[in-house]
Design a protein around this motif. Structure first.
Motif, PDB file in Angstrom:
ATOM      1  N   LEU A 276      32.056   9.190  45.775  1.00  0.00           N
ATOM      2  CA  LEU A 276      32.649   9.712  44.666  1.00  0.00           C
ATOM      3  C   LEU A 276      32.975   8.679  43.799  1.00  0.00           C
ATOM      4  O   LEU A 276      33.391   7.699  44.013  1.00  0.00           O
ATOM      5  CB  LEU A 276      33.974  10.525  45.179  1.00  0.00           C
ATOM      6  CG  LEU A 276      33.778  11.827  46.265  1.00  0.00           C
ATOM      7  CD1 LEU A 276      35.255  12.478  46.297  1.00  0.00           C
ATOM      8  CD2 LEU A 276      32.915  12.534  45.534  1.00  0.00           C
ATOM      9  N   TRP A 277      32.416   8.920  42.358  1.00  0.00           N
ATOM     10  CA  TRP A 277      32.724   8.096  41.314  1.00  0.00           C
ATOM     11  C   TRP A 277      33.478   8.652  40.275  1.00  0.00           C
ATOM     12  O   TRP A 277      33.617   9.744  40.092  1.00  0.00           O
ATOM     13  CB  TRP A 277      31.407   7.622  41.230  1.00  0.00           C
ATOM     14  CG  TRP A 277      30.123   8.497  40.598  1.00  0.00           C
ATOM     15  CD1 TRP A 277      29.371   8.926  41.275  1.00  0.00           C
ATOM     16  CD2 TRP A 277      30.189   9.006  39.217  1.00  0.00           C
ATOM     17  NE1 TRP A 277      28.635   9.941  40.363  1.00  0.00           N
ATOM     18  CE2 TRP A 277      29.018   9.748  39.437  1.00  0.00           C
ATOM     19  CE3 TRP A 277      30.811   8.786  38.033  1.00  0.00           C
ATOM     20  CZ2 TRP A 277      28.692  10.708  38.202  1.00  0.00           C
ATOM     21  CZ3 TRP A 277      30.322   9.562  37.011  1.00  0.00           C
ATOM     22  CH2 TRP A 277      29.329  10.460  37.131  1.00  0.00           C
ATOM     23  N   SER A 283      45.823   7.051  43.505  1.00  0.00           N
ATOM     24  CA  SER A 283      45.830   8.399  44.050  1.00  0.00           C
ATOM     25  C   SER A 283      44.369   8.920  43.988  1.00  0.00           C
ATOM     26  O   SER A 283      44.308   9.961  45.089  1.00  0.00           O
ATOM     27  CB  SER A 283      46.729   9.179  42.841  1.00  0.00           C
ATOM     28  OG  SER A 283      46.092   9.172  41.607  1.00  0.00           O
ATOM     29  N   ASP A 284      43.615   8.500  43.217  1.00  0.00           N
ATOM     30  CA  ASP A 284      42.240   9.360  43.221  1.00  0.00           C
ATOM     31  C   ASP A 284      41.541   8.522  44.650  1.00  0.00           C
ATOM     32  O   ASP A 284      40.819   9.306  45.206  1.00  0.00           O
ATOM     33  CB  ASP A 284      41.401   8.736  42.248  1.00  0.00           C
ATOM     34  CG  ASP A 284      41.935   9.528  40.983  1.00  0.00           C
ATOM     35  OD1 ASP A 284      42.295  10.736  40.967  1.00  0.00           O
ATOM     36  OD2 ASP A 284      41.901   9.093  39.820  1.00  0.00           O
ATOM     37  N   PHE A 285      41.883   7.436  44.908  1.00  0.00           N
ATOM     38  CA  PHE A 285      41.129   6.896  46.150  1.00  0.00           C
ATOM     39  C   PHE A 285      41.603   7.827  47.505  1.00  0.00           C
ATOM     40  O   PHE A 285      40.846   8.214  48.119  1.00  0.00           O
ATOM     41  CB  PHE A 285      41.506   5.379  46.579  1.00  0.00           C
ATOM     42  CG  PHE A 285      41.300   4.367  45.469  1.00  0.00           C
ATOM     43  CD1 PHE A 285      40.231   4.615  44.473  1.00  0.00           C
ATOM     44  CD2 PHE A 285      42.077   3.109  45.263  1.00  0.00           C
ATOM     45  CE1 PHE A 285      40.098   3.683  43.435  1.00  0.00           C
ATOM     46  CE2 PHE A 285      41.817   2.264  44.542  1.00  0.00           C
ATOM     47  CZ  PHE A 285      40.679   2.319  43.428  1.00  0.00           C
ATOM     48  N   GLN A 286      42.899   7.964  47.343  1.00  0.00           N
ATOM     49  CA  GLN A 286      43.624   8.849  48.509  1.00  0.00           C
ATOM     50  C   GLN A 286      42.814  10.310  48.356  1.00  0.00           C
ATOM     51  O   GLN A 286      42.827  10.631  49.533  1.00  0.00           O
ATOM     52  CB  GLN A 286      45.105   8.915  48.235  1.00  0.00           C
ATOM     53  CG  GLN A 286      45.824   9.504  49.356  1.00  0.00           C
ATOM     54  CD  GLN A 286      46.308   8.709  50.480  1.00  0.00           C
ATOM     55  OE1 GLN A 286      46.488   7.498  50.218  1.00  0.00           O
ATOM     56  NE2 GLN A 286      46.313   9.314  51.661  1.00  0.00           N
ATOM     57  N   ARG A 287      42.804  10.773  47.484  1.00  0.00           N
ATOM     58  CA  ARG A 287      42.235  12.165  47.581  1.00  0.00           C
ATOM     59  C   ARG A 287      40.799  12.177  47.939  1.00  0.00           C
ATOM     60  O   ARG A 287      40.355  13.015  48.752  1.00  0.00           O
ATOM     61  CB  ARG A 287      42.519  12.948  46.130  1.00  0.00           C
ATOM     62  CG  ARG A 287      41.712  14.221  46.204  1.00  0.00           C
ATOM     63  CD  ARG A 287      42.169  15.132  44.759  1.00  0.00           C
ATOM     64  NE  ARG A 287      41.758  16.508  45.099  1.00  0.00           N
ATOM     65  CZ  ARG A 287      40.799  16.975  44.185  1.00  0.00           C
ATOM     66  NH1 ARG A 287      39.808  16.258  43.289  1.00  0.00           N
ATOM     67  NH2 ARG A 287      40.348  18.225  44.622  1.00  0.00           N
ATOM     68  N   GLY A 295      32.626   7.171  51.068  1.00  0.00           N
ATOM     69  CA  GLY A 295      32.995   5.922  50.248  1.00  0.00           C
ATOM     70  C   GLY A 295      33.383   6.121  48.819  1.00  0.00           C
ATOM     71  O   GLY A 295      33.201   7.460  48.287  1.00  0.00           O
ATOM     72  N   VAL A 296      33.983   5.260  48.104  1.00  0.00           N
ATOM     73  CA  VAL A 296      34.479   5.422  46.661  1.00  0.00           C
ATOM     74  C   VAL A 296      34.010   4.221  45.863  1.00  0.00           C
ATOM     75  O   VAL A 296      33.698   3.229  46.205  1.00  0.00           O
ATOM     76  CB  VAL A 296      35.983   5.191  46.727  1.00  0.00           C
ATOM     77  CG1 VAL A 296      36.841   4.855  45.367  1.00  0.00           C
ATOM     78  CG2 VAL A 296      36.792   6.398  47.232  1.00  0.00           C
ATOM     79  N   TYR A 311      45.300   1.647  53.896  1.00  0.00           N
ATOM     80  CA  TYR A 311      45.030   3.130  54.441  1.00  0.00           C
ATOM     81  C   TYR A 311      44.305   2.999  55.808  1.00  0.00           C
ATOM     82  O   TYR A 311      44.727   3.764  56.586  1.00  0.00           O
ATOM     83  CB  TYR A 311      43.712   3.721  53.324  1.00  0.00           C
ATOM     84  CG  TYR A 311      43.449   5.077  53.744  1.00  0.00           C
ATOM     85  CD1 TYR A 311      44.109   6.089  53.471  1.00  0.00           C
ATOM     86  CD2 TYR A 311      42.058   5.230  54.060  1.00  0.00           C
ATOM     87  CE1 TYR A 311      43.666   7.434  53.732  1.00  0.00           C
ATOM     88  CE2 TYR A 311      41.600   6.325  54.646  1.00  0.00           C
ATOM     89  CZ  TYR A 311      42.397   7.646  54.261  1.00  0.00           C
ATOM     90  OH  TYR A 311      41.660   8.708  54.526  1.00  0.00           O
ATOM     91  N   GLU A 312      43.481   2.233  56.004  1.00  0.00           N
ATOM     92  CA  GLU A 312      42.943   1.801  57.517  1.00  0.00           C
ATOM     93  C   GLU A 312      44.083   1.532  58.479  1.00  0.00           C
ATOM     94  O   GLU A 312      43.999   2.103  59.560  1.00  0.00           O
ATOM     95  CB  GLU A 312      41.856   1.155  57.344  1.00  0.00           C
ATOM     96  CG  GLU A 312      40.679   1.716  56.533  1.00  0.00           C
ATOM     97  CD  GLU A 312      39.495   0.974  56.267  1.00  0.00           C
ATOM     98  OE1 GLU A 312      39.489  -0.171  56.694  1.00  0.00           O
ATOM     99  OE2 GLU A 312      38.289   1.345  55.804  1.00  0.00           O
ATOM    100  N   GLY A 313      44.914   0.744  57.938  1.00  0.00           N
ATOM    101  CA  GLY A 313      45.797   0.138  58.930  1.00  0.00           C
ATOM    102  C   GLY A 313      46.855   1.299  59.166  1.00  0.00           C
ATOM    103  O   GLY A 313      47.369   1.483  60.358  1.00  0.00           O
ATOM    104  N   GLU A 314      47.268   2.278  58.088  1.00  0.00           N
ATOM    105  CA  GLU A 314      48.094   3.502  58.638  1.00  0.00           C
ATOM    106  C   GLU A 314      47.193   4.348  59.468  1.00  0.00           C
ATOM    107  O   GLU A 314      48.134   4.984  60.352  1.00  0.00           O
ATOM    108  CB  GLU A 314      48.346   4.286  57.143  1.00  0.00           C
ATOM    109  CG  GLU A 314      49.372   3.350  56.403  1.00  0.00           C
ATOM    110  CD  GLU A 314      49.604   4.135  54.905  1.00  0.00           C
ATOM    111  OE1 GLU A 314      48.812   5.002  54.618  1.00  0.00           O
ATOM    112  OE2 GLU A 314      50.505   3.636  54.202  1.00  0.00           O
TER     113      GLU A 314
END
Length: 335
Positions: A276-277, A283-287, A295-296, A311-314
């Motif tokens: 997605l680009w 917030s957009d990464f999260q969504r 990928g982003v 994010y990957e740690g969580e």
């Protein structure tokens, strides 16, 4: 009318049930694609928000921030050099109103000292490196890095020279053909059919039609990558020139139609990666990842790197969630 329904309802019900089952289990009909790379972090124009776009300094910065894929655009100079530049006209990037195709490589002007970030208006990038690089220089500098190359013009010589460089540096499996034009993409595939390639916008529309009619699980897909914009960024960080695309109702409609987790999961189960680009806010990464994107693509490689670490740690802290077999394999491949 009534007797015909006795036949029609079971047929439609059987079709719907079969389609749904195969959507969840595409391996029954299709051999899974196996790209040698799996990309979570993609740097748009090398990371156009942190360094001057499409420069070696931008690519170096992206690599230092653990990007998985460099995205760039290509043109051909008057004397036949393949160069990395988004625009064919150099007015926006350099202030000189000339076209790359009309200038020899040695005479190309330098980029401006600062450039506005296309997908985050009002924000500027800068850097000491303002030289337009050649594609060969990029291949030499990053021999193992996957690269997404977009052919910006319908030019047979450009396509041929790009393919020759890909073969010369033995990076067929790590270089993605990209184009927004169906005719151009056909030429790219004919020139080098062994390279992975992305969906064109027209093919993307066909993909959505197949999904919503239930036909997608039955249809072979030659593409290896989906690269689409996330409609919710329109009128926030992305302002299309076409006013119709900026209509708020159409933006919401596109978002409902395109951001389908079931579609993305099906594609990934078939080995097709979804990018997605161009996303430049956390917030957009999260969504994007919540929607199921592989990928982003971003202008801010360091920001995306920090986000992915957290994010990957969580995700690891929460423990593994139930996954499709394809998703489990990709996670193992990544780590």
């Amino acid at each position: 009318m009534l007797p015909s329904l006795y036949y029609l309802v079971p047929v439609l019900g059987g079709y719907a049930a079969t389609s749904y089952y195969l959507l969840k289990n595409p391996h029954i009909l299709h051999r899974r694609k196996r790209l040698p790379f799996y990309c979570r972090h993609i740097s748009h124009r090398g990371g156009a928000g942190e360094r001057i776009e499409n420069t070696i300094a931008a690519f170096d910065n992206a690599v230092a921030n653990h990007t998985d894929l460099l995205e760039m655009d290509l043109h051909l100079t008057k004397d036949g050099h393949v160069v990395v530049s988004h625009d064919g006209s150099l007015l926006r990037q350099t202030g000189h109103d000339v076209n790359i195709c009309d200038v020899n490589y040695e005479d190309l002007p330098q980029y401006k000292e600062t450039l506005e970030v296309t997908f985050l208006p009002g924000h500027m990038s800068s850097g000491n490196d303002r030289q337009i690089p050649q594609l060969e220089e990029v291949f030499q500098r990053y021999p193992e890095m996957p690269i997404n190359i977009e052919i910006k013009t319908d030019c047979d010589e450009l396509i041929k020279k790009v393919s020759d460089l890909v073969n010369k540096y033995q990076r067929t499996e790590r270089t993605i053909w990209a184009s927004t034009s169906n005719p151009v993409m056909k030429k790219c595939r004919k020139e080098n059919p062994d390279m992975p390639f992305m969906f064109t916008p027209r093919r993307g529309i066909i993909l959505l039609l197949l999904y919503y009619t239930g036909l997608l699980p039955f249809v072979p897909i030659p593409e290896s990558v989906v690269e689409i914009y996330m409609p919710s960024i329109i009128n926030r960080t992305y302002f299309p020139h076409n006013q119709l695309m900026r209509n708020r109702f159409l933006v919401r409609l596109q978002d409902k139609i395109m951001m389908r987790k079931g579609l993305f999961r099906h594609l990934q189960a078939r080995g097709i990666q979804v990018y997605l680009w161009v996303l430049n806010q956390e917030s957009d990464f999260q969504r994007a990842f919540k929607c199921g994107a592989t990928g982003v693509m971003t202008d801010y490689p360091s920001q995306l790197h920090r986000f992915l670490q957290q994010y990957e740690g969580e995700q690891r802290a929460r423990g593994p969630e139930p996954q499709e077999p394809a998703e489990e394999e990709e996670q193992q491949h990544r780590y």
